[in-house]
Design a protein around this motif. Structure first.
Motif, PDB file in Angstrom:
ATOM      1  N   GLN A   1       0.182   1.096   7.471  1.00  0.00           N
ATOM      2  CA  GLN A   1       0.679   1.564   6.169  1.00  0.00           C
ATOM      3  C   GLN A   1       0.896   3.074   6.185  1.00  0.00           C
ATOM      4  OE1 GLN A   1       1.660  -0.561   4.056  1.00  0.00           O
ATOM      5  NE2 GLN A   1       0.627  -2.424   4.793  1.00  0.00           N
ATOM      6  N   GLY A   2       1.753   3.508   7.103  1.00  0.00           N
ATOM      7  CA  GLY A   2       2.009   4.938   7.259  1.00  0.00           C
ATOM      8  C   GLY A   2       2.587   5.595   6.025  1.00  0.00           C
ATOM      9  N   HIS A   3       3.460   4.890   5.313  1.00  0.00           N
ATOM     10  CA  HIS A   3       4.054   5.503   4.119  1.00  0.00           C
ATOM     11  C   HIS A   3       3.031   5.620   2.989  1.00  0.00           C
ATOM     12  CE1 HIS A   3       7.610   6.944   2.012  1.00  0.00           C
ATOM     13  NE2 HIS A   3       7.201   6.268   0.947  1.00  0.00           N
ATOM     14  N   ALA A   4       2.161   4.628   2.886  1.00  0.00           N
ATOM     15  CA  ALA A   4       1.091   4.709   1.887  1.00  0.00           C
ATOM     16  C   ALA A   4       0.145   5.866   2.208  1.00  0.00           C
ATOM     17  CB  ALA A   4       0.321   3.393   1.833  1.00  0.00           C
ATOM     18  N   MET A   5      -0.147   6.052   3.505  1.00  0.00           N
ATOM     19  CA  MET A   5      -0.974   7.187   3.911  1.00  0.00           C
ATOM     20  C   MET A   5      -0.287   8.501   3.579  1.00  0.00           C
ATOM     21  SD  MET A   5      -3.835   6.164   4.958  1.00  0.00           S
ATOM     22  CE  MET A   5      -4.359   7.766   5.578  1.00  0.00           C
ATOM     23  N   TRP A   6       1.027   8.530   3.719  1.00  0.00           N
ATOM     24  CA  TRP A   6       1.806   9.712   3.330  1.00  0.00           C
ATOM     25  C   TRP A   6       1.601  10.031   1.857  1.00  0.00           C
ATOM     26  CZ3 TRP A   6       5.189  13.724   3.996  1.00  0.00           C
ATOM     27  CH2 TRP A   6       6.113  13.997   2.986  1.00  0.00           C
ATOM     28  N   HIS A   7       1.627   9.013   0.995  1.00  0.00           N
ATOM     29  CA  HIS A   7       1.419   9.231  -0.434  1.00  0.00           C
ATOM     30  C   HIS A   7       0.039   9.838  -0.707  1.00  0.00           C
ATOM     31  CE1 HIS A   7       4.553   5.940  -1.639  1.00  0.00           C
ATOM     32  NE2 HIS A   7       5.114   7.108  -1.422  1.00  0.00           N
ATOM     33  N   VAL A   8      -0.991   9.255  -0.091  1.00  0.00           N
ATOM     34  CA  VAL A   8      -2.356   9.749  -0.313  1.00  0.00           C
ATOM     35  C   VAL A   8      -2.489  11.190   0.164  1.00  0.00           C
ATOM     36  CG1 VAL A   8      -4.780   9.437   0.295  1.00  0.00           C
ATOM     37  CG2 VAL A   8      -3.349   7.434  -0.165  1.00  0.00           C
ATOM     38  N   LEU A   9      -2.000  11.466   1.357  1.00  0.00           N
ATOM     39  CA  LEU A   9      -2.100  12.818   1.914  1.00  0.00           C
ATOM     40  C   LEU A   9      -1.281  13.813   1.105  1.00  0.00           C
ATOM     41  CD1 LEU A   9      -1.972  11.866   5.681  1.00  0.00           C
ATOM     42  CD2 LEU A   9      -3.891  12.983   4.524  1.00  0.00           C
ATOM     43  N   MET A  10      -0.124  13.401   0.603  1.00  0.00           N
ATOM     44  CA  MET A  10       0.681  14.307  -0.220  1.00  0.00           C
ATOM     45  C   MET A  10       0.038  14.559  -1.579  1.00  0.00           C
ATOM     46  SD  MET A  10       3.136  15.525   1.495  1.00  0.00           S
ATOM     47  CE  MET A  10       1.921  15.496   2.828  1.00  0.00           C
ATOM     48  N   GLY A  11      -0.751  13.604  -2.053  1.00  0.00           N
ATOM     49  CA  GLY A  11      -1.506  13.853  -3.276  1.00  0.00           C
ATOM     50  C   GLY A  11      -2.502  14.977  -3.076  1.00  0.00           C
ATOM     51  N   PHE A  12      -3.238  14.924  -1.965  1.00  0.00           N
ATOM     52  CA  PHE A  12      -4.168  16.005  -1.641  1.00  0.00           C
ATOM     53  C   PHE A  12      -3.414  17.285  -1.296  1.00  0.00           C
ATOM     54  CE2 PHE A  12      -7.175  12.532  -1.175  1.00  0.00           C
ATOM     55  CZ  PHE A  12      -8.350  13.097  -1.660  1.00  0.00           C
ATOM     56  N   ASN A  13      -2.284  17.149  -0.612  1.00  0.00           N
ATOM     57  CA  ASN A  13      -1.485  18.322  -0.249  1.00  0.00           C
ATOM     58  C   ASN A  13      -1.050  19.096  -1.484  1.00  0.00           C
ATOM     59  OD1 ASN A  13       1.653  19.241   0.209  1.00  0.00           O
ATOM     60  ND2 ASN A  13       0.364  19.698   1.988  1.00  0.00           N
ATOM     61  N   SER A  14      -0.552  18.378  -2.487  1.00  0.00           N
ATOM     62  CA  SER A  14      -0.128  19.033  -3.728  1.00  0.00           C
ATOM     63  C   SER A  14      -1.315  19.684  -4.431  1.00  0.00           C
ATOM     64  CB  SER A  14       0.537  18.012  -4.657  1.00  0.00           C
ATOM     65  OG  SER A  14       1.692  17.468  -4.065  1.00  0.00           O
TER      66      SER A  14
END
Length: 255
Positions: free
Chosen positions: A203-216
């Protein structure tokens, strides 16, 4: 699509799908993990919004946190439906959010206060109209990447002029989550045919969402620290529940 599972939203009309089987867990949610993975972004943005309002930061930061929440909700609707309209509701706020970051990063040194927000507003409105009429795919990704690249030099400038180690750590977390998230996005996009043959989908795209939440969240907190330092508010990085960093300020009595 899972065997025997119907689609509430009808045929896919978005320009592309992601590497997750559709309608596996619910007939109302096309990409389940890509949908729920936006929840951390909403919660983190809510924490940032509460801190911004509680300490009376400038309104730009409240708008920024609300923008993060709006983007996450738009992403949830897009991945839940895989419809063209909802895709626009995800991609257009992405551009608006980057324009807001550009304003926050560059406005302190902009001598003509009204020209920058006016230009960015008109640019955002023009993009929204064009995006509603034309189908972008690679063009949208290139455009969004260029807006992101415009922010990086300024973020680096703020980083090298920041002496507080806790604040610099926020910038490092920002870079780390962005880098790892980008790798997850690329792997999900480029290796999808291989992934579909695996027994386990990472689930690479889902991981992208989670990481971008922390990134923001890290980006917003770092920018709040830098802005408070510019205003002479004696900022300090504290931690909520010993994990979530936030900026505590002490404004002069005159302010």
């Amino acid at each position: 699509m899972a065997d025997g599972m119907s689609s509430f939203w009808g045929p896919v009309t978005s320009t592309h799908e992601w590497c997750e089987p559709n309608y596996v867990y619910s007939s109302y949610v096309a990409e389940f993990f890509n949908t729920i993975s936006n929840i951390p972004c909403i919660l983190l943005a809510l924490i940032g919004l509460v801190n911004s309002l509680r300490q009376r930061f400038e309104k730009r930061f409240s708008v920024l946190h609300l923008s993060n929440m709006t983007l996450a909700v738009g992403s949830m609707l897009y991945h839940a439906t895989l419809q063209r309209l909802q895709q626009q509701g995800d991609e257009t706020p992405m551009v608006w959010e980057m324009l807001l970051y550009i304003y926050i990063l560059y406005s302190p040194d902009w001598h003509y206060r009204s020209t920058m927000p006016t230009f960015l507003f008109l640019y955002g409105a023009a993009f929204a109209i064009a995006h509603s009429q034309l189908r972008f795919d690679i063009g949208f990704k290139v455009h969004y990447a260029l807006l992101c690249l415009l922010c990086l030099p300024r973020m680096y400038k703020y980083y090298i002029h920041t002496e507080d180690k806790s604040a610099k750590r926020l910038a490092k977390f920002y870079v780390a989550t962005l880098s790892i998230g980008t790798v997850c996005w690329l792997l999900d996009r480029l290796l999808c045919k291989d992934i579909t043959r695996w027994h386990f989908n990472p689930q690479g795209h889902a991981m992208w969402h989670v990481l971008m939440g922390f990134n923001s969240y890290y980006a917003n907190t770092f920018l709040m620290y830098c802005r408070a330092q510019q205003r002479g508010w004696d900022p300090k990085v504290k931690h909520f529940l010993r994990f979530f960093p936030y900026v505590k300020i002490q404004k002069p009595k005159a302010q």
